[in-house]
Motif scaffolding. Structure first.
Motif, PDB file in Angstrom:
ATOM      1  N   GLY A  61       5.988   4.055   1.954  1.00 51.12           N
ATOM      2  CA  GLY A  61       5.698   2.632   1.820  1.00 51.12           C
ATOM      3  C   GLY A  61       6.920   1.731   1.871  1.00 51.12           C
ATOM      4  O   GLY A  61       6.841   0.547   1.539  1.00 51.12           O
ATOM      5  N   ARG A  81       8.927  -7.636  -1.567  1.00 47.35           N
ATOM      6  CA  ARG A  81       7.741  -6.855  -1.875  1.00 47.35           C
ATOM      7  C   ARG A  81       6.569  -7.625  -1.297  1.00 47.35           C
ATOM      8  O   ARG A  81       6.424  -8.822  -1.544  1.00 47.35           O
ATOM      9  CB  ARG A  81       7.556  -6.670  -3.374  1.00 47.35           C
ATOM     10  CG  ARG A  81       6.421  -5.655  -3.637  1.00 47.35           C
ATOM     11  CD  ARG A  81       6.203  -5.407  -5.081  1.00 47.35           C
ATOM     12  NE  ARG A  81       5.383  -6.479  -5.604  1.00 47.35           N
ATOM     13  CZ  ARG A  81       5.115  -6.638  -6.888  1.00 47.35           C
ATOM     14  NH1 ARG A  81       5.638  -5.830  -7.772  1.00 47.35           N
ATOM     15  NH2 ARG A  81       4.348  -7.618  -7.297  1.00 47.35           N
ATOM     16  N   PRO A  85       0.183  -4.367   1.838  1.00 49.08           N
ATOM     17  CA  PRO A  85       0.899  -3.459   2.744  1.00 49.08           C
ATOM     18  C   PRO A  85       0.511  -3.719   4.204  1.00 49.08           C
ATOM     19  O   PRO A  85      -0.613  -4.126   4.490  1.00 49.08           O
ATOM     20  CB  PRO A  85       0.427  -2.071   2.304  1.00 49.08           C
ATOM     21  CG  PRO A  85      -0.061  -2.249   0.906  1.00 49.08           C
ATOM     22  CD  PRO A  85      -0.618  -3.640   0.851  1.00 49.08           C
ATOM     23  N   GLU A  94       2.385   5.833   6.719  1.00 47.43           N
ATOM     24  CA  GLU A  94       1.931   4.999   5.604  1.00 47.43           C
ATOM     25  C   GLU A  94       2.242   3.527   5.856  1.00 47.43           C
ATOM     26  O   GLU A  94       3.233   3.189   6.505  1.00 47.43           O
ATOM     27  CB  GLU A  94       2.620   5.415   4.297  1.00 47.43           C
ATOM     28  CG  GLU A  94       2.093   6.684   3.697  1.00 47.43           C
ATOM     29  CD  GLU A  94       2.661   6.926   2.310  1.00 47.43           C
ATOM     30  OE1 GLU A  94       2.829   5.947   1.538  1.00 47.43           O
ATOM     31  OE2 GLU A  94       2.953   8.087   2.013  1.00 47.43           O
ATOM     32  N   LYS A  95       1.395   2.664   5.297  1.00 50.88           N
ATOM     33  CA  LYS A  95       1.667   1.227   5.352  1.00 50.88           C
ATOM     34  C   LYS A  95       2.846   0.920   4.434  1.00 50.88           C
ATOM     35  O   LYS A  95       3.102   1.639   3.467  1.00 50.88           O
ATOM     36  CB  LYS A  95       0.433   0.434   4.945  1.00 50.88           C
ATOM     37  CG  LYS A  95      -0.675   0.533   5.978  1.00 50.88           C
ATOM     38  CD  LYS A  95      -1.806  -0.391   5.636  1.00 50.88           C
ATOM     39  CE  LYS A  95      -2.842  -0.325   6.767  1.00 50.88           C
ATOM     40  NZ  LYS A  95      -3.845  -1.378   6.614  1.00 50.88           N
ATOM     41  N   VAL A  96       3.535  -0.168   4.752  1.00 53.55           N
ATOM     42  CA  VAL A  96       4.758  -0.555   4.038  1.00 53.55           C
ATOM     43  C   VAL A  96       4.487  -1.742   3.125  1.00 53.55           C
ATOM     44  O   VAL A  96       3.810  -2.698   3.519  1.00 53.55           O
ATOM     45  CB  VAL A  96       5.870  -0.898   5.065  1.00 53.55           C
ATOM     46  CG1 VAL A  96       7.000  -1.677   4.443  1.00 53.55           C
ATOM     47  CG2 VAL A  96       6.387   0.383   5.709  1.00 53.55           C
ATOM     48  N   ASP A  97       5.025  -1.668   1.908  1.00 52.13           N
ATOM     49  CA  ASP A  97       4.927  -2.800   0.986  1.00 52.13           C
ATOM     50  C   ASP A  97       6.273  -3.191   0.368  1.00 52.13           C
ATOM     51  O   ASP A  97       6.385  -4.231  -0.262  1.00 52.13           O
ATOM     52  CB  ASP A  97       3.905  -2.535  -0.114  1.00 52.13           C
ATOM     53  CG  ASP A  97       4.307  -1.400  -1.052  1.00 52.13           C
ATOM     54  OD1 ASP A  97       5.170  -0.576  -0.685  1.00 52.13           O
ATOM     55  OD2 ASP A  97       3.738  -1.325  -2.154  1.00 52.13           O
ATOM     56  N   ARG A 133       7.196  -1.609  -7.648  1.00 50.20           N
ATOM     57  CA  ARG A 133       5.816  -1.985  -7.308  1.00 50.20           C
ATOM     58  C   ARG A 133       5.093  -2.596  -8.497  1.00 50.20           C
ATOM     59  O   ARG A 133       4.188  -3.396  -8.331  1.00 50.20           O
ATOM     60  CB  ARG A 133       5.074  -0.778  -6.769  1.00 50.20           C
ATOM     61  CG  ARG A 133       5.583  -0.381  -5.403  1.00 50.20           C
ATOM     62  CD  ARG A 133       4.734   0.684  -4.745  1.00 50.20           C
ATOM     63  NE  ARG A 133       5.143   0.815  -3.365  1.00 50.20           N
ATOM     64  CZ  ARG A 133       5.726   1.893  -2.852  1.00 50.20           C
ATOM     65  NH1 ARG A 133       5.930   2.964  -3.597  1.00 50.20           N
ATOM     66  NH2 ARG A 133       6.081   1.913  -1.576  1.00 50.20           N
TER      67      ARG A 133
END
Length: 154
Positions: A61, A81, A85, A94-97, A133
């Motif tokens: 992520g 942040r 995502p 994976e999606k990035v956040d 997060r």
């Protein structure tokens, strides 16, 4: 190299809205350009050039878009942040956040690599990622980053 040596803690973006990878990189480039007093479009092109070589989606992520460019005299980092995502074409799919934009002068070979290594160490720690997060504000996010530096020194 410590994170606080190059991260712009005042420019942390918390819950940044970004609909796409391209939009995200353009937004971060504009923010960095304003902070550094240089053309955001030049930053966006530099980062896009690097992305053409392969995704800077680090995995888990996290993305670390980076590049070297003229017009800056020090290593500069910006953290964001994301509110949601996004698909970043990361190496693990994976999606990035969490995004760490890193910019360096063209001649900053070792310093650029040291800064990348500092970010890499940070994002390999699952506990720290969880804290990033879970942070509820920009200041809380900055405190996690500063705290990680203090932990490295101790």
């Amino acid at each position: 190299m410590n994170l606080v040596d190059f991260l712009d803690l005042e420019a942390i973006r918390f819950d940044l809205a970004a609909g796409s990878k391209r939009g995200l990189l353009n937004t971060l480039s504009q923010i960095a350009g304003q902070r550094l007093g240089i053309d955001g479009a030049a930053i966006a092109e530099t980062v896009a050039e690097r992305e053409r070589l392969g995704s800077t989606g680090f995995g888990g992520g996290v993305a670390i878009p980076h590049g070297k460019l003229d017009g800056i005299d020090r290593v500069y980092g910006l953290v964001a942040r994301l509110a949601q995502p996004i698909d970043y074409k990361a190496i693990d799919g994976e999606k990035v956040d969490l995004v760490f934009l890193l910019l360096s002068p063209r001649d900053a070979g070792a310093e650029h690599l040291k800064a990348l290594a500092s970010i890499s160490r940070l994002v390999r720690d699952a506990g720290t990622l969880g804290k990033l997060r879970g942070a509820r504000s920009r200041d809380a996010l900055a405190a996690v980053l500063i705290g990680d530096d203090e932990r490295e020194v101790a």
